[in-house]
Structures are given as structure tokens and as C-alpha cells.
Scaffold this active site. Structure first.
Site, short mmCIF file in Angstrom:
data_model
loop_
_atom_site.label_atom_id
_atom_site.label_comp_id
_atom_site.label_asym_id
_atom_site.label_seq_id
_atom_site.Cartn_x
_atom_site.Cartn_y
_atom_site.Cartn_z
N SER A 256 1.00 -1.22 0.04
CA SER A 256 0.14 0.05 -0.27
C SER A 256 0.77 1.02 -0.11
O SER A 256 1.99 1.29 -1.38
CB SER A 256 -0.92 0.14 1.14
OG SER A 256 -1.90 1.18 0.99
N ASP A 362 -8.28 -3.14 -7.53
CA ASP A 362 -7.50 -2.92 -6.22
C ASP A 362 -8.94 -2.23 -5.16
O ASP A 362 -9.62 -1.49 -5.46
CB ASP A 362 -6.67 -2.36 -5.92
CG ASP A 362 -6.08 -1.98 -4.83
OD1 ASP A 362 -5.06 -2.36 -4.69
OD2 ASP A 362 -6.45 -1.26 -3.85
N HIS A 413 -6.90 -5.60 -1.65
CA HIS A 413 -5.75 -5.37 -2.14
C HIS A 413 -4.03 -5.94 -1.08
O HIS A 413 -3.93 -5.75 -2.47
CB HIS A 413 -5.59 -3.64 0.11
CG HIS A 413 -5.28 -2.98 -0.05
ND1 HIS A 413 -4.82 -1.83 -1.32
CD2 HIS A 413 -4.48 -2.10 0.73
CE1 HIS A 413 -4.26 -0.76 -1.02
NE2 HIS A 413 -3.33 -0.60 -0.64
#
Length: 557
Positions: A256, A362, A413
Site C-alpha cells: 500500500s 484494488d 488490496h
């Protein structure tokens, strides 16, 4: 025994008929005595060996309990290598056998990452507390994995105040635990982490809220420091003293915001490492940090990083963070330097090898693009479905020209710290296999833990000083031949149809979560209802007869 031997020899010497056989019989008695002495010596050694095993196990258990009471880790035992030479060949073989037999009698828990603070450094977390890292060293590996944690960011006074209230551990180190458990690619479990479980592992907690790019110190006029780029640089310098200087390879990775941090910092870190340890090869591994600077599905009030369109939040953030961005990218976008936070803009300017992991759908990108209407739950109209499907195609298009990428059609994610990360696959090639193939420059992705030699197959049993016989050599040769055959079979299995390493894999299935190795989605409703609605509404968008989708299910449900 000597007395008995004397009595026996005395009796035989009195008989004149045995004078010719006296030397032969004496030699026989002497040999018998030597064999008995050898047998007693072996017995004593075996008893000593058993006692050593018992003592070592007892000491390990006591040490483990004492370390647990102190709150420290009992995993490392100091050993003087210089003293090993004094033991001789037999002593070293005995010590090695004791180590093998006592492997499972000590602390059976997985080693944990230990906290280290940057106490003598000016770089800090948002609130001014000491930044730091967690480390778990492995003396059997010359490979290092440095992982940068993720967790959104803040971009103005209001969003940072909200972040401090909701996510205080991402702005301060004051409550960091002494130890942390590694998972995914940071796990020492060979089942969970088949290719990197033996590597030296470092986790850098995220406490700068700037996607690892800032250089701004805390002052009287500012409530927070934003020093993510400087924290990473300082940790790498510290690791040089911890053994990184003697390593062969450094994999800088993150998820991330940490993945974005890899892209932003990788060339600078590679130059830093090269200046101090030229033999260390540096590579980047980006997980869920490949965001798009596209237009959102719809706009809404911008209060924090996960409600703002990415373009807007980054434009605000660079005014607060005083970021340090790659020079080549900044030169390419002199009036829009904020674009250097987006992978497809930054990637062409990078000089260091980078592997990209990005879900086509995502979850964070979907959230910041405001695709879902919270008031309507999961219900999507035709335009929303089209936007979602186009998003997947856009992500795929930006990854076409990358040298190494893994893009499953998942609604998810970050991946790398998931305990089942190694099961995610495209075209029967798992993510862990593909990364290892890329990182080893195309070598076969046969797990190192499957090729370890078992203790029973070694010729290192105590007291076995004689060289292997011709029969044993023949058996060893056959074992090596079979091992090569198994390795070649795995090599063919883990490679593509053209016999090449599969390090660029983009899913071809046509809708979200159509890859059956995707992690489960946490839908709020029952999966039967979700599946029925999902397939029917998707069919209408793709101009497919809904009746034909009646028996089609989301993978994994």
C-alpha cells in the site's frame, strides 16, 4: 581384566604341549582385550552423548523460561567459532549430531521480530517520538528483506488530527510492542513462506503518514513531522552495521503506502547501498502501491485519504510533507511533481529492477474512486459496473510494459503479509514462485526447503571417520541423479509453455474475483444473495443473457 589375563597366560605356560601355540594364543587374547576396551569406550561415548543431549535440552528449556520472564527472545545462542577447532574432527562430529538431535527439544515457537529504536537520530515519527524498526537476523542467509509498512496518509491539519484520533500507532512509536510476529513474506515458517523463510527480515513500521516520502521536521509552527524518506535512509544505514554490508542481495518491499514508498525511494536506496557495499544487489518489490491518477467515478467532500480522489489528496500532501522524489521523474513533470507518486508515471524513470504486485480491482483504488454508494450497499447500476470493469482494464494496460508484474483479477488490496499469499496464482504459477524466479534471474522456483539434506542422509555420524566405501559412493551418486531429475521436473512445472521464467503474469479472466485463488471478499450479505445479484447485474452490463449466468459462481464460494 589384566589380572584375569595374567592368570590365563600363567596356566597355559605351565603345559609343555602348548609351547608352540603360546604366541598365537597370546595374540588372540590381546585382540580380545582390545575389542573389549573399544566396546567399553563406545558405550561410554554413547552414554556421554545421551547425557549431553539431556543437559542441552534442560539448559535450553531453562534459558527459554528465563528469556520469557525477561521479555527477550531466546532464539540466538552465542557460539565461539574459534573454540570449535579445539574439539577435533570427532568432537565436531559429536557436537553436530547433538545439535541435530536436540533441534526440537528447545523453544519451538517461531522467532519474532525484535524492536530497535533510532534513539540517536534526529529523524522521528509524526509526533516527535523515536522512529525505529523490527529485525530478525538469519546467519544462514546472505539475503535481506526490508519491508515498509503501509496505512494511508494525511495531507492537512484536519486529516492529520483525525488520523491521530483513529490511527495513533501510525503516527507515534510510544506504544510499539517489544516484539512482533512475522507473517507472509516475513514468516520463518517454510510452509507459509517457502522461498524466503531463511532470509534476514526487517519490518519498518509506518509512522510518518507521508507515503515514505517526506523530509519535514517538527517545528514550533507545525504540529507534526513528516520524515518517511529520512527514516528509511537512517534504517538502511543502521542495518549496514547489523550485517547488511556483507549481504549479497537486498529486497526493498512494502504494501500500500509502503509499496508507493518503494517506488519513490528505490533508486536512492540502491545508490546508498552501492556506495557502502558495492557487492549488494538491490531490488524493489511493490505490493498494492500502483495507484492510478484517474478521474473518480463521482466526487464527494474530501476529508481524508480514503474519501478523496488520489489526485486531490496527493496534491495537498506534497505541500505539507516537503517530499524527496526521484530526480528524473521530477524533471519529467516539473509543474506536476505529484504525478511521481503514481507508479505508471514513475516506473519508466527508474533504474533499479522492480516487481509489481497489483490486484486489477484494488479495493483501495475502488474506495478512493468512490465507485460504491454507501447508501445503496452492494447494489451497482450499469454505469458503476462499466466503470469497475474499465478500471481493471486500465490497471492491466499500465502494467503491460513492466518487466515483472503479477496482477490477479481480485477485489482485494495488499497481499505480501497475508498468511496465504503463496497460494495466489495465475495460470498455475503462484505469486511466490514468480517472485523467486524474478529475483533469482530466471532460476527454477523449486523451494529451498524441499532440497535440504536430511541428517540421516549425511555421512557425519559420530565416530565414523573412515571415508565412504565404493558402495556408499555409488548410492550417493544415484541420490544426486534422482535429485537432479526431481529438480528438473519442478523446473518444467514452474515454467511457462515456452520454457521461460514466468515473471510477468496478468489475469485474463473477464470480471472481478474470477480468479479462484483470490482471497475471500468480506461481503456484508450472504454469499448466495451476493453471487446471484453479482452475476445477473454483471451479465446485463456485459450484454450476456442473465439466464446463462445462473449456474456461474464467484470463485471460492
Amino acid at each position: 581384566m589384566e589380572a584375569q589375563c595374567g592368570q590365563m597366560t600363567g596356566k597355559t605356560s605351565k603345559d609343555p604341549s602348548h609351547k608352540g601355540a603360546e604366541p598365537l594364543q597370546a595374540n588372540h587374547i590381546k585382540n580380545t582385550s582390545m575389542e573389549a576396551d573399544k566396546q567399553r569406550t563406545r558405550t561410554k561415548l554413547h552414554v556421554l552423548h545421551a547425557l549431553c543431549v539431556l543437559v542441552v535440552c534442560t539448559l535450553l528449556a531453562q534459558r527459554s523460561q528465563a528469556a520469557a520472564q525477561r521479555g527477550s527472545s531466546p532464539n540466538d545462542i552465542a557460539l565461539s567459532v574459534d573454540r570449535l577447532t579445539e574439539l577435533g574432527n570427532r568432537g565436531q562430529a559429536l557436537l553436530r549430531n547433538i545439535a541435530i538431535m536436540t533441534h526440537s527439544c528447545g523453544n519451538t515457537e517461531m522467532p519474532q521480530l525484535r524492536r530497535k529504536r533510532l534513539r540517536h537520530s534526529s529523524v522521528t515519527c509524526n509526533d516527535g517520538s523515536h522512529a525505529g524498526y523490527y529485525i530478525r537476523k538469519s546467519h544462514s542467509s546472505s539475503k535481506w528483506i526490508v519491508f515498509m509498512e503501509g496505512g494511508w496518509f494525511c495531507f492537512d491539519k484536519a486529516s492529520c488530527a483525525e488520523r491521530r484520533r483513529l490511527m495513533p500507532d501510525f503516527m507515534s512509536s510510544r506504544k510499539w510492542p517489544r516484539n512482533r510476529k512475522g507473517s507472509g513474506i516475513l514468516s520463518w515458517d517454510p510452509e507459509e513462506n517457502p522461498y524466503y523463510y531463511q532470509a534476514n527480515m526487517v519490518l519498518i513500521p509506518y509512522c510518518s503518514s507521508d507515503s515514505w516520502s517526506g523530509t519535514k521536521n517538527k517545528t514550533k509552527n507545525s504540529d507534526f513531522a513528516f520524515m518517511g524518506s529520512l527514516i528509511l535512509e537512517e534504517v538502511i544505514k543502521k542495518l549496514m552495521k547489523k550485517g547488511l554490508r556483507k549481504a549479497k542481495k537486498l529486497i526493498l518491499t512494502g504494501s500500500s503506502a509502503g509499496g508507493t514508498g518503494v517506488l519513490v525511494n528505490i533508486d536512492r536506496i540502491a545508490d546508498l547501498v552501492k556506495s557502502r557495499a558495492p557487492q549488494v544487489e538491490v531490488r524493489g518489490l511493490v505490493d498494492a502501491g500502483w495507484f492510478l491518477d484517474n478521474e473518480p467515478y463521482r466526487g464527494r467532500p474530501c476529508h481524508n485519504a480514503y474519501s478523496c480522489p488520489p489526485i486531490t489528496s496527493i496534491q495537498k500532501g506534497i505541500q505539507l510533507w516537503e517530499p524527496r522524489l526521484p530526480r528524473d521523474c521530477s524533471a519529467q513533470y516539473p509543474t506536476e511533481v505529484w504525478r511521481c507518486y503514481f507508479g505508471h508515471r514513475l516506473y519508466p524513470t527508474l533504474k533499479t529492477e522492480v516487481y509489481i504486485i497489483q490486484n486489477l480491482y484494488d479495493a483501495a483504488q475502488i474506495k478512493v474512486n468512490n465507485v460504491f454508494d454507501e447508501s445503496r450497499g452492494l447494489e451497482l447500476n450499469r454505469d458503476q459496473w462499466k466503470y469497475l470493469l474499465q478500471l481493471g482494464e486500465q490497471v492491466k494496460a499500465t502494467l503491460m510494459n513492466t518487466s515483472a508484474a503479477f496482477a490477479p483479477a481480485c477485489v482485494s488490496h495488499d497481499v505480501l503479509l497475508n498468511s496465504e499469499w503463496h497460494k495466489l496464482a495465475i495460470d498455475s504459477v503462484t505469486l511466490s514462485q514468480s517472485i523467486y524466479c524474478w529475483e533469482e534471474n530466471g532460476q527454477t522456483a523449486a523451494s529451498p526447503c524441499h532440497s535440504r539434506t536430511s541428517p540421516s542422509s549425511r555421512n557425519d555420524t559420530p565416530l565414523a571417520d573412515a571415508p565412504p566405501s565404493s558402495e556408499e559412493k555409488r548410492k550417493q551418486k544415484n541420490r544426486r541423479r534422482k535429485k537432479r531429475r526431481r529438480r528438473n521436473r519442478r523446473k518444467r512445472k514452474n515454467r511457462g509453455h515456452n520454457g521461460q521464467c514466468r515473471k510477468h503474469l496478468l489475469d485474463r479472466c473477464p470480471w472481478p474475483h474470477c480468479n479462484c485463488s483470490c482471497p475471500r471478499c468480506r461481503w456484508p450479505d450472504t454469499m448466495n444473495e451476493v453471487n446471484q445479484y453479482f452475476m445477473k447485474s454483471l451479465a446485463s452490463v456485459m450484454d450476456i443473457d442473465p439466464d446463462k449466468m445462473q449456474d456461474v459462481n464467484l470463485c471460492g464460494y
